[in-house]
Motif scaffolding. Structure first.
Motif, mmCIF file in Angstrom:
data_model
loop_
_atom_site.group_PDB
_atom_site.id
_atom_site.type_symbol
_atom_site.label_atom_id
_atom_site.label_comp_id
_atom_site.label_asym_id
_atom_site.label_seq_id
_atom_site.Cartn_x
_atom_site.Cartn_y
_atom_site.Cartn_z
ATOM 1 N N UNK A 20 -50.301 -42.891 71.273
ATOM 2 C CA UNK A 20 -49.521 -41.726 70.851
ATOM 3 C C UNK A 20 -48.025 -41.931 71.067
ATOM 4 N N UNK A 21 -47.658 -42.862 71.926
ATOM 5 C CA UNK A 21 -46.235 -43.163 72.156
ATOM 6 C C UNK A 21 -46.143 -44.539 72.819
ATOM 7 N N UNK A 26 -43.491 -48.852 78.432
ATOM 8 C CA UNK A 26 -44.584 -47.914 78.697
ATOM 9 C C UNK A 26 -45.473 -47.764 77.472
ATOM 10 N N UNK A 27 -46.681 -47.259 77.725
ATOM 11 C CA UNK A 27 -47.643 -47.028 76.652
ATOM 12 C C UNK A 27 -48.389 -45.741 76.961
ATOM 13 N N UNK A 28 -48.574 -44.897 75.954
ATOM 14 C CA UNK A 28 -49.323 -43.650 76.111
ATOM 15 C C UNK A 28 -50.439 -43.636 75.076
ATOM 16 N N UNK A 29 -51.639 -43.319 75.528
ATOM 17 C CA UNK A 29 -52.801 -43.323 74.634
ATOM 18 C C UNK A 29 -53.793 -42.254 75.064
ATOM 19 N N UNK A 30 -54.620 -41.822 74.115
ATOM 20 C CA UNK A 30 -55.601 -40.769 74.377
ATOM 21 C C UNK A 30 -56.714 -41.278 75.291
ATOM 22 N N UNK A 42 -50.554 -42.228 80.441
ATOM 23 C CA UNK A 42 -49.271 -42.910 80.309
ATOM 24 C C UNK A 42 -49.232 -43.998 81.366
ATOM 25 N N UNK A 43 -49.000 -45.239 80.942
ATOM 26 C CA UNK A 43 -49.009 -46.386 81.854
ATOM 27 C C UNK A 43 -47.750 -47.225 81.677
ATOM 28 N N UNK A 44 -47.372 -47.944 82.725
ATOM 29 C CA UNK A 44 -46.390 -49.009 82.515
ATOM 30 C C UNK A 44 -47.132 -50.195 81.914
ATOM 31 N N UNK A 45 -46.477 -50.930 81.063
ATOM 32 C CA UNK A 45 -47.130 -52.103 80.477
ATOM 33 C C UNK A 45 -47.361 -53.195 81.519
ATOM 34 N N UNK A 75 -44.211 -33.777 72.388
ATOM 35 C CA UNK A 75 -44.781 -34.128 71.082
ATOM 36 C C UNK A 75 -46.140 -33.468 70.851
ATOM 37 N N UNK A 76 -46.879 -33.250 71.923
ATOM 38 C CA UNK A 76 -48.210 -32.640 71.820
ATOM 39 C C UNK A 76 -48.146 -31.115 71.836
#
Length: 116
Positions: A20-21, A26-30, A42-45, A75-76
């Motif tokens: 989602x971002x 960083x990476x954000x996913x469902x 939400x995680x750091x890569x 955004x959500x």
């Protein structure tokens, strides 16, 4: 990359996720097992075992994780009614994947912080 880490494998593209971002670090996913109508991780890569290690090792990256979480909440559409941002740390804290991750939860009343 930690070769046995689920989230490192998602970052590497070895395991699919609904992104989602994404930023440079960083990476954000469902979440695949959502606990609320909106549940985004939400995680750091880069691999850090938990939020305490991340905060001590790279405070700037910890801030980027928080900034990404805030952007995801916006955004959500969660800013108006509110949301919960949660880090589970260690076994007693309920951490299941030992790569630091923030849960962005919202979209409905979430109830008490801790259910007994």
């Amino acid at each position: 990359m930690e070769t046995d880490c689920l989230f490192c494998r998602i970052v590497a593209g070895e395991i699919p996720a609904t992104i989602v971002r994404e930023t440079e670090r960083t990476l954000a996913f469902r979440d695949i097992y959502p606990k609320a109508p909106t549940h985004v991780l939400v995680i750091p890569k880069e691999h850090y075992g938990d939020v305490a290690v991340l905060a001590e090792s790279d405070p700037g990256l910890a801030g980027e994780v928080l900034a990404t979480a805030g952007a995801v909440a916006e955004a959500e559409g969660l800013l108006g009614d509110g949301f919960r941002l949660m880090f589970n740390t260690g076994v007693n804290g309920g951490q299941e994947v030992f790569h630091v991750h923030a849960h962005v939860l919202g979209g409905a009343p979430l109830g008490p912080m801790i259910a007994r």
